[in-house]
Design an enzyme around this catalytic site. Structure first.
Site, short mmCIF file in Angstrom:
data_model
loop_
_atom_site.label_atom_id
_atom_site.label_comp_id
_atom_site.label_asym_id
_atom_site.label_seq_id
_atom_site.Cartn_x
_atom_site.Cartn_y
_atom_site.Cartn_z
N HIS A 167 33.16 -66.27 23.86
CA HIS A 167 33.34 -65.94 25.28
C HIS A 167 32.02 -66.03 26.06
O HIS A 167 32.03 -66.13 27.29
CB HIS A 167 33.90 -64.52 25.40
CG HIS A 167 34.89 -64.34 26.51
ND1 HIS A 167 34.69 -64.85 27.78
CD2 HIS A 167 36.08 -63.71 26.55
CE1 HIS A 167 35.72 -64.54 28.54
NE2 HIS A 167 36.58 -63.84 27.83
N ASP A 391 48.48 -81.72 26.61
CA ASP A 391 49.30 -82.73 25.94
C ASP A 391 48.37 -83.76 25.31
O ASP A 391 47.75 -84.56 25.99
CB ASP A 391 50.23 -83.39 26.97
CG ASP A 391 51.10 -84.50 26.38
OD1 ASP A 391 50.99 -84.77 25.16
OD2 ASP A 391 51.86 -85.11 27.14
#
Length: 444
Positions: A167, A391
């Protein structure tokens, strides 16, 4: 390497190969990436898993090769992810980007099918950890790679992409933009949102920091455990559950909040749901009336600055905000009381707040010790992050989940299907408290 687990009376296992290290196809021109004060405020690891079916024409082995080659290409743009975290003499962090090993990439095979994996919305951490790669023997966040990737091929087709991202270099929005860019690269497309890797707008004036907000507003002051909350977690097993709020339920919550207070003219889905969970969780844990109860959450600042962050900003573009009151104030006041507290906590995040937050962390030395979160509920909202949209050439992810949710955290995830536009909340509680919490949710 092999990871195994007993599951429903049988053994499910994932067999890993040794990692290979993926470096950017071209060496970055910058030797180091300086982390901002906002990056320093977030010492945590994001562990996520994406599940993909294949089109029947591509083998899982070929798909793995596509991901590996595309990663080398996209890391040219997202080069800090291939670097290593370092600390200077002042205790400030930076990323060394030149002559590093790169991103550990692991190929693995599972002895079960995608269908056998089941629902991963509610994390089964021991099971899901088999789908991410953690470097053995490295537990210190300052030593571990900033990113690892594992592609696990399922029996009868399909694969899981498990990612660990530090993070310190990225918030959730930036991390997902990276995954989408990786996916576009795999499909041979140009990046629709090229990353902007520039923290200069967050560089503070060390000699005259402008801190106008009290330190406790930045989650520095710890809460006394007058309700023996920690003992509840130690004595009982943790139970994780999810609760779905479709658009109609959310509309009813908003109506209830505004009808109970003439001053409330508008409230968002996040505001009412955060208030509801904060209130119900405090009651479920049977906090003493004078027990301080805190709600903590992040606020995206990309559009809140006078000069908005550029599109594609890669880093941490969030600050935390909080609201605190006693358990009795939460339970005895109308629902609108908690809603207004959450609303005020969001509205106070303006240019002055962000500047003060940024400058406050200028002189805070990084520590790997997690702060005490006694009496605190941390809400992480993913409702505006389209985690399933990446995708790689075989359609969007059919499933997505977090590998682990800490005991203080409630995750807001976007609902899909017939409940699209709604929110799923996922959290863990000691079993007795979870039964109490479920009763409250059933009454909503």
């Amino acid at each position: 390497m092999e990871a195994s687990q007993q599951e429903n009376g049988g053994i499910i296992s994932v067999r890993r190969l040794e990692p290979v290290f993926i470096q950017p196809e071209k060496q970055p021109s910058k030797g180091r990436h300086v982390l901002s004060n906002l990056d320093h405020a977030v010492v945590a690891i994001m562990k996520t898993i994406f599940i993909y079916n294949l089109d029947g024409k591509t083998s899982s082995e070929a798909a793995c090769d596509v991901l590996k080659q595309a990663l080398a290409k996209v890391l040219v743009h997202y080069y800090p992810l291939a670097g290593r975290l370092k600390q200077n003499s002042d205790g400030k962090l930076f990323v060394e980007c030149i002559d590093t090993e790169g991103v550990p990439f692991v190929e693995a095979t599972a002895d079960f099918s995608i269908d056998d994996l089941g629902d991963i919305t509610v994390p089964d951490t021991p099971k899901l950890e088999k789908f991410i790669y953690q470097v053995p023997g490295l537990e210190n966040i300052l030593e571990t790679p900033l990113m690892t990737a594992q592609v696990t091929r399922f029996k009868y087709g399909g694969f899981a992409l498990g990612l660990i991202i530090n993070h310190c270099v990225s918030d959730g929005k930036s991390a997902m933009e990276f995954v989408c860019s990786w996916a576009e690269t795999a499909r041979g497309l140009p990046l629709s949102t090229p990353p902007v890797i520039d923290n200069s707008m967050f560089m503070s004036n060390k000699l005259s920091p402008q801190i106008k907000i009290p330190a406790e507003k930045f989650n520095i002051v710890e809460i006394s455990d007058v309700s023996n909350l920690e003992s509840q977690y130690q004595k009982e097993n943790m139970v994780y559950k999810s609760f779905s709020f479709d658009p109609n339920k959310l509309a009813e919550l908003k109506k209830k909040a505004m009808e109970g207070d003439g001053e409330l003219k508008y409230c968002s889905s996040f505001t009412v749901l955060a208030a509801l969970v904060w209130r119900a969780r405090s009651q479920a844990l049977k906090m003493e009336p004078h027990q301080k109860s805190k709600l903590l959450f992040t606020v995206d600042i990309r559009s809140k600055l006078n000069t908005p962050l550029p599109k594609g900003f890669f880093g941490n573009g969030v600050v935390t905000s909080e609201c605190t009151c006693t358990a009795s104030e939460l339970s005895e006041n109308p629902f609108s009381f908690a809603v207004k507290m959450v609303q005020n906590a969001i509205n106070k995040v303006n240019e002055d707040y962000i500047q003060s937050y940024n400058d406050f962390f200028e002189n805070i030395r990084i520590t790997t010790e997690a702060p005490s979160l006694i009496g605190t509920l941390v809400i992480t909202s993913w409702t505006r992050i389209a985690f399933n949209t990446a995708d790689f050439g075989w359609g969007e992810a059919t499933k997505f989940g977090s590998v682990v949710i800490p005991k203080e955290v409630c995750l807001f995830s976007p609902a899909k299907g017939k409940d699209k536009g709604g929110i799923i909340l996922i959290l863990g509680l000691p079993i007795t408290a979870m039964n109490n919490f479920q009763e409250s949710m059933n009454k909503v």
